[in-house]
Structure formats: C-alpha cells, structure tokens
Design a protein around this motif. Structure first.
Motif, PDB file in Angstrom:
ATOM      1  N   LEU A 517      30.198  53.693 -16.991  1.00  0.00           N
ATOM      2  CA  LEU A 517      30.005  54.589 -18.132  1.00  0.00           C
ATOM      3  C   LEU A 517      29.625  55.991 -17.661  1.00  0.00           C
ATOM      4  N   ILE A 518      30.296  56.995 -18.232  1.00  0.00           N
ATOM      5  CA  ILE A 518      29.981  58.397 -17.950  1.00  0.00           C
ATOM      6  C   ILE A 518      29.850  59.130 -19.284  1.00  0.00           C
ATOM      7  N   GLU A 519      28.705  59.718 -19.513  1.00  0.00           N
ATOM      8  CA  GLU A 519      28.496  60.485 -20.734  1.00  0.00           C
ATOM      9  C   GLU A 519      28.851  61.953 -20.486  1.00  0.00           C
ATOM     10  N   ILE A 520      29.673  62.519 -21.354  1.00  0.00           N
ATOM     11  CA  ILE A 520      30.126  63.891 -21.221  1.00  0.00           C
ATOM     12  C   ILE A 520      29.559  64.716 -22.379  1.00  0.00           C
ATOM     13  N   ILE A 521      28.883  65.799 -22.036  1.00  0.00           N
ATOM     14  CA  ILE A 521      28.339  66.717 -23.035  1.00  0.00           C
ATOM     15  C   ILE A 521      29.309  67.873 -23.283  1.00  0.00           C
ATOM     16  N   ASP A 522      29.855  68.414 -22.187  1.00  0.00           N
ATOM     17  CA  ASP A 522      30.774  69.550 -22.262  1.00  0.00           C
ATOM     18  C   ASP A 522      32.202  69.031 -22.316  1.00  0.00           C
ATOM     19  N   VAL A 603      40.538  65.842 -16.757  1.00  0.00           N
ATOM     20  CA  VAL A 603      39.865  66.913 -17.499  1.00  0.00           C
ATOM     21  C   VAL A 603      39.595  66.399 -18.911  1.00  0.00           C
ATOM     22  N   THR A 604      38.331  66.335 -19.281  1.00  0.00           N
ATOM     23  CA  THR A 604      37.963  65.767 -20.584  1.00  0.00           C
ATOM     24  C   THR A 604      38.296  66.730 -21.717  1.00  0.00           C
ATOM     25  N   PHE A 609      31.598  59.384 -24.657  1.00  0.00           N
ATOM     26  CA  PHE A 609      31.385  58.405 -23.594  1.00  0.00           C
ATOM     27  C   PHE A 609      32.729  57.993 -23.007  1.00  0.00           C
ATOM     28  N   TYR A 610      32.834  58.138 -21.689  1.00  0.00           N
ATOM     29  CA  TYR A 610      34.050  57.764 -20.988  1.00  0.00           C
ATOM     30  C   TYR A 610      33.766  56.516 -20.150  1.00  0.00           C
ATOM     31  N   ILE A 611      34.694  55.599 -20.197  1.00  0.00           N
ATOM     32  CA  ILE A 611      34.533  54.325 -19.487  1.00  0.00           C
ATOM     33  C   ILE A 611      35.656  54.198 -18.466  1.00  0.00           C
ATOM     34  N   LEU A 612      35.281  54.113 -17.190  1.00  0.00           N
ATOM     35  CA  LEU A 612      36.241  53.860 -16.125  1.00  0.00           C
ATOM     36  C   LEU A 612      36.291  52.361 -15.886  1.00  0.00           C
ATOM     37  N   GLN A 613      37.486  51.795 -15.873  1.00  0.00           N
ATOM     38  CA  GLN A 613      37.632  50.334 -15.789  1.00  0.00           C
ATOM     39  C   GLN A 613      38.583  49.946 -14.659  1.00  0.00           C
ATOM     40  N   TRP A 614      38.139  48.965 -13.859  1.00  0.00           N
ATOM     41  CA  TRP A 614      39.006  48.316 -12.879  1.00  0.00           C
ATOM     42  C   TRP A 614      39.141  46.849 -13.305  1.00  0.00           C
ATOM     43  N   ARG A 615      40.364  46.406 -13.504  1.00  0.00           N
ATOM     44  CA  ARG A 615      40.548  45.005 -13.909  1.00  0.00           C
ATOM     45  C   ARG A 615      41.579  44.314 -13.028  1.00  0.00           C
TER      46      ARG A 615
END
Length: 659
Positions: A517-522, A603-604, A609-615
């Motif tokens: 999980l990565i929270e982005i403000i900008d 580039v957001t 909230f951005y979720i990076l997933q490896w499956r």
C-alpha cells in the motif's frame, strides 16, 4: 573583521635602478591614476654617502564614492601618509602607507617592496600586502568596505601598467640604463649617468626564465598556468598556499588544485581551507596520490564500463565520454561492488588532473578542468536500480568533495523520458555551480545549431553520434550473471550494497498474492519500483482506491497446508471489493518471467491509495499427471538479493521534486 591582501610577486624585466627612475615619475601626481590628485613632501633625508634616501609624503586622493556618503562624512578628499625608504646599497625600496583621514574609524595599512630578482640581478620584483579594518563609519561600514576594496583592487591592477608606461617613456627619451650606486661618487654629484640606446652598459640582461613557482608565486606564472585572477583572488591563493606551507605536514597540492577549492567557495579562505584540509586528509588515508600507479582495473571494467578519454574539446579541455545508456550499472555493482567502482572513478579523476596539466603545456594556456559527454541512448528504468543509484550518489558526493571545479562542461545527449526521474534523484547531491555547467539535449537536438559542433571539433565527434572519428570507448552490454558475486563475498571484501536496509522480502503463493500500500497526497507524484523474479512467473499490477483498505491480512496459507518461509505475505484488497467500483486498475498487467529484473514507474493522476500487487501466474498443467507441478506451487519474488529471500523496493517522488 580585518580584510587582508597579499599580492603575488610581480616581475619587471628591467634593472632595479631603471625601475626606480620610472617610479619617481609618479610624483607629485600621476595622470594615469585619476583619484591621485596631488602629493606634498613632508620630510626628506639622505645619508652622507647617498646610499640611503628616506622621503615622507602626504597624498591627496579623490575616492570614487557616492556624493551622499562624502557629504555625510564631511570630506571631499582622503589623505594618506606614505613613507619611502630607498636603500641603494641593498637595492631595495620599502614603502609604508596609512590613512590620515578617519584614522579613528578606519585603519588602512599598506606595505610594498621593490627588490632585485633572486635569480636575475637585472630584473626587479615587486610585492605588496595590505589590511583594512573598519571599526565604525556612520552606519555605512559595509558600503565603505566595498568601496575601499574596489578602489584598492583597481589601483593594484593599474600599478604594473603605470611603471611599464614610465619605463617606455624613459626609453623614448633614450634612457635605458641608470648606473648602480657605488661608494665612490661620480665626478658630478648632481649628474645622472644614463646609457643612451645603442650604447653598451656594464653587464648584460640575463634571459633566464621567470622564478620557479616553487619559490614564490610570480605574476607571470599565475597568468600562464593559473589564468587571469583579480588582485584579491591572487591574494587568497598566496595566503592559503603560505598557510599550507607553514602548517601542513606532507605533500602540498599544486597551485591549480588549491585554486579549485578557492573557486568552489567563492574565494572565502576559511571555507576553502576547511574543505581542502579535509580532502588532503582523505587523500592521505586512501593513498589517492599513488592511485594511478597502484590501481589496476578488473577485466570486467575493461569489458563493460562504457567510458573513456577521447581527444579534447575546442577549449583544449580533455574530453571524457560516458555511454551511460549502454552501461549495465546493476551488473557492475553486483560483479564488483561499490568500492571498486568508486576507486575506478577516482582513477578517472586523477587521470583527468594529469591530462589538464599536460594540455596546459601543449596549448600554452591554463586548462584546469575537463569536458564530459554523456550519451543516454538506451537509458531505462533498469538504470534506476536502487543500489546502483545509491552507489552513484556516493561517488558524486566523494568527487564533489575532493575534485571541485574540475568539470568544465557536461554535455548530456539523447536524454530519454526516464531521465527526469534519474535527474531528480541525483541533482540535489550536485553543487549548484556544477549544475550550471550542464547542457542537456533530447533526441537528435545535439546535431543542430548550438549542439556538439559548438564545443567539439567536427573531426573528433564519435562515430556513434554521427561523426567520423572512431571512438575506443567500450560498447558495454549486460554483465554475465556468472560474474556476479554473492553478498557474503562482497561483505568479505568490505563492500556493502545496502540491500538489507532498503529491500523487503515477500513470497507469492497460488491464490495468495503479495500487496503493498502506498498513500499519495499529491496527484502528480511518481511511484518507482524495482524487483527480481527468482523462481516461477508472476503478474504485476497497480490499482487505485479512494478509500483505505482494512489492516492487512498476513500469511493466509493454512488452506494450502503451506507455511510461508518468510512469513510476510500480505493481502490488502478485500474479497468483497469489486474491480471498477471499489478500486480500479491504473496500469496494464505485466507478466514477469523467472529470472527477470524489473524496474518501472507510474505517474499518479489522483490522490488516494495505490496498491502494488504481485500474484502467481498459472502455468500449464503437467503432461503426465495433469496436476500442477510442485515447483509451480510457489513462485518466489526476490529483489536485489543473492540469498533465497523475497525482496522488493519502491519509492514515491513528489511533484515538488521535479521543480
């Protein structure tokens, strides 16, 4: 604060007595010095044998200062007292002067000396020192200091020109020789013996070279080997050099190297002395002075390090070419370690210093820095591998601290889209003065006006940039993984790769992806990632959600009867969430094969909230049993590690980082 000045040794290639005849023509006033209005003799005395002459003058100066300041001070002119002591026997003239006006507020003290050149008695040397101490001046102390230093620097620069002007005037009058003082006076005491042009005086001019720079800093030597310096800059160089000679135990750096540290700190002696002393200590600890004789580059550097020296630019500066886009930075760090790369870069800088000295002799003018051409064709996210970037940052830090003002110009060619990301990472570690020397060209812009031909002769433009000159810089390529060294091997060589503190481990199982999980403000931030797939195949996704996921659920592998080796498998996306409603996919899925090293960025567009997933990526069924192979049950995701660990690294760059 007391301002001090020390001049270099200025040499007149004329006998002392002739220079003294020229000097006397400056009085009672001199039209070549506009602010020198007049002078009056206060006292004068001469020894019986006329070997010693002492004269005291009161000099009237019209200082170039704002009229308002003159009105506040209540004066139109400034008066100085000058005492000259001429010793004919020793062939010296000592001059001492101080200000009479405002002497209780401002203290100006100057000492000058004319003497015979130590290696050529037919030449004359001139040295000068001065100090300025402004105690108070109606609240205008800073202004008065600037005016005083400006006026003084101007008069110093003019000083030699004035003496040479009067020497030419004497020559035009036919006076080319003035006899030396002798105990037995000439027949007529009042007669001045001169040698007319064409006659032969006793003795002849010696055509010896200028005094060795190892003795004293000579003005001609400074101009020839160090370049045009202002009088105050010359003073800073001489004072710092003298301080090193008096206090430093060990090898004294060359004048051009001392000058680099002064320039790096805008000729602030205290600041330059601090960083120079630190650098000298560093050089001694690491035996850098012997690096070119002792360092032998490993074969992997000869084969895969895409940099090398290539002729010189139009200014005579040595030219270094680095094909960074073709360099496997990750492979070099994994095969050599950071310390070997650093030592190799230091050897390049030491070679650059040597080439600058050589080109100074070849071109007959001071050359103290080199030009670097960086070709970025082929640069991609692989070059943003975090340990590689960290190694680069450390190299920049060491070079900036110990080789200041050695980069004259940096030409960056064929910069791709990923370049701004790399620039954002490294630019804060580069000195502002150095950044001003960067010229960046995208695509083929370097081929047009204002491009390479403005800085490099067409005949030596490398073939890979469209020129006709063959360049011996290696083409690079991927370093074979067989040359990689294990973490234990690197640690045994006291080399660290920073992997233990930067990268994290994760394991991916069928039905149990790993999510971050990565929270982005900008909204205009950049997310970067870097990972290796060590076993099995995985699918990489990025999702965006406006709401925060629930606290992560760790290691839900009981249904598989498997225990996570690392115990750090995390799921964030709730099974009740609907794709397209609760969260959305912002990048197309990326299938990553076993053994691949993957770097990328996003580039957001929105905060949240951005979720990076490896499956786990399903593999074809086994032909004989129609059951999943055991190896397919576990796909291990490992980033930047030689050990059986699951590791990855991500970073977020805010939009302010790109401004």
């Amino acid at each position: 604060m007391v301002q001090k000045y020390q001049s270099p040794v200025r040499v007149y290639k004329h006998p002392f007595e002739l220079v003294m005849a020229a000097y006397e023509r400056r009085f009672p006033t001199c039209h070549l010095i506009p602010m020198f209005v007049d002078s009056d003799v206060i006292s004068e005395e001469t020894s019986e044998d006329r070997s010693f002459h002492k004269i005291e003058r009161r000099c009237k100066l019209d200082v170039d200062a704002p009229r308002l300041l003159k009105r506040i001070a209540g004066v139109d002119y400034v008066y100085f007292i000058q005492k000259n002591s001429l010793n004919h026997r020793e062939r010296t003239l000592h001059i001492e002067s101080h200000n009479e006006t405002f002497s209780n507020r401002v203290i100006i003290h100057e000492l000058c000396c004319y003497s015979v050149h130590p290696e050529n008695e037919e030449w004359t040397c001139f040295e000068q020192s001065a100090s300025l101490d402004i105690k108070s001046f109606f609240g205008f102390e800073s202004t008065v200091e600037k005016i005083a230093m400006k006026q003084y620097a101007s008069s110093i620069k003019k000083g030699k020109e004035i003496i040479e002007y009067y020497l030419r005037e004497l020559e035009e009058e036919g006076i080319t020789y003035v006899p030396r003082w002798s105990p037995s006076p000439p027949e007529s005491v009042n007669e001045i013996q001169v040698c007319k042009e064409g006659s032969s005086p006793t003795g002849s001019l010696n055509d010896a070279l200028v005094a060795s720079p190892d003795d004293k800093l000579d003005a001609d030597y400074i101009k020839r080997y160090l370049g045009d310096l202002t009088p105050l800059q010359e003073s800073c160089l001489i004072r710092l050099r003298r301080w090193l000679q008096e206090t430093h135990k060990g090898k004294i750096p060359k004048d051009e190297h001392i000058l680099r540290f002064l320039r790096a700190r805008d000729f602030n002696i205290d600041k330059a002395r601090e960083i120079l002393c630190q650098s000298l200590t560093w050089r001694k600890q690491h035996q850098v002075d012997y690096l070119l004789d002792t360092w032998s580059s490993p074969q992997v550097l000869h084969d895969y390090y895409t940099g090398g020296w290539h002729h010189h630019d139009k200014d005579g500066r040595p030219l270094y070419i680095l094909r960074l886009g073709h360099m496997d930075t990750k492979g070099l760090v994994r095969a050599l370690g950071e310390e070997s790369l650093l030592r190799h870069v230091l050897s390049i800088n030491e070679e650059g210093l040597r080439r600058c000295e050589e080109n100074t002799k070849v071109f007959g003018r001071p050359i103290s820095c080199w030009t670097c051409l960086v070709d970025l064709e082929g640069l991609n996210m692989r070059h943003l591998w975090r340990p590689g970037v960290k190694a680069l940052l450390r190299i920049i830090e060491v070079v900036e601290a110990n080789y200041p003002e050695t980069l004259g110009r940096l030409l960056i060619l064929r910069a791709p889209r990923v370049f701004p990301v790399l620039w954002t990472l490294v630019s804060p570690f580069i000195d502002e003065n150095t950044r001003k020397k960067f010229l960046i060209y995208a695509g083929n812009d370097y081929q047009g006006p204002g491009g390479l031909v403005d800085y490099i002769d067409k005949e030596i433009i490398p073939d890979f940039l469209g020129g006709e000159c063959m360049c011996e810089v290696p083409e690079g390529g991927l370093v074979p993984k067989s040359l990689y060294r294990t973490a234990e091997e690197l640690e045994n060589d006291e080399i660290r790769l920073w992997t233990e503190t930067i990268y994290q481990s994760a394991s991916i199982f069928k039905g149990a992806p790993h999510e971050l999980l990565i929270e982005i403000i900008d909204a205009s931030s950049v997310i970067t990632w870097d990972f290796d797939v060590c076993k099995g195949d995985v699918i990489f996704n990025i999702y965006h959600s406006k709401r925060a996921p629930q606290p992560p659920r760790k290691d839900p592998l009981a249904t598989h009867g498997i225990t996570s080796p690392a115990g750090n498998n995390v799921q964030l996306i709730d099974k009740s969430w609907l794709l397209g409603q609760d969260y959305s996919m912002v990048e197309s899925p990326l299938t990553c094969k076993e053994g691949e090293s993957v770097q990328g960025s996003h580039v957001t567009r929105w905060p949240g909230f951005y979720i990076l997933q490896w499956r786990f990526h399903s593999m074809p069924a086994c032909a004989t049993t129609n059951l999943p192979r055991v190896d397919d049950v576990l796909a291990t995701l490992q980033v930047s590690s030689h050990k059986c660990k699951v590791m990855y690294y991500t970073e977020v760059l805010g939009s302010e980082d790109f401004r």
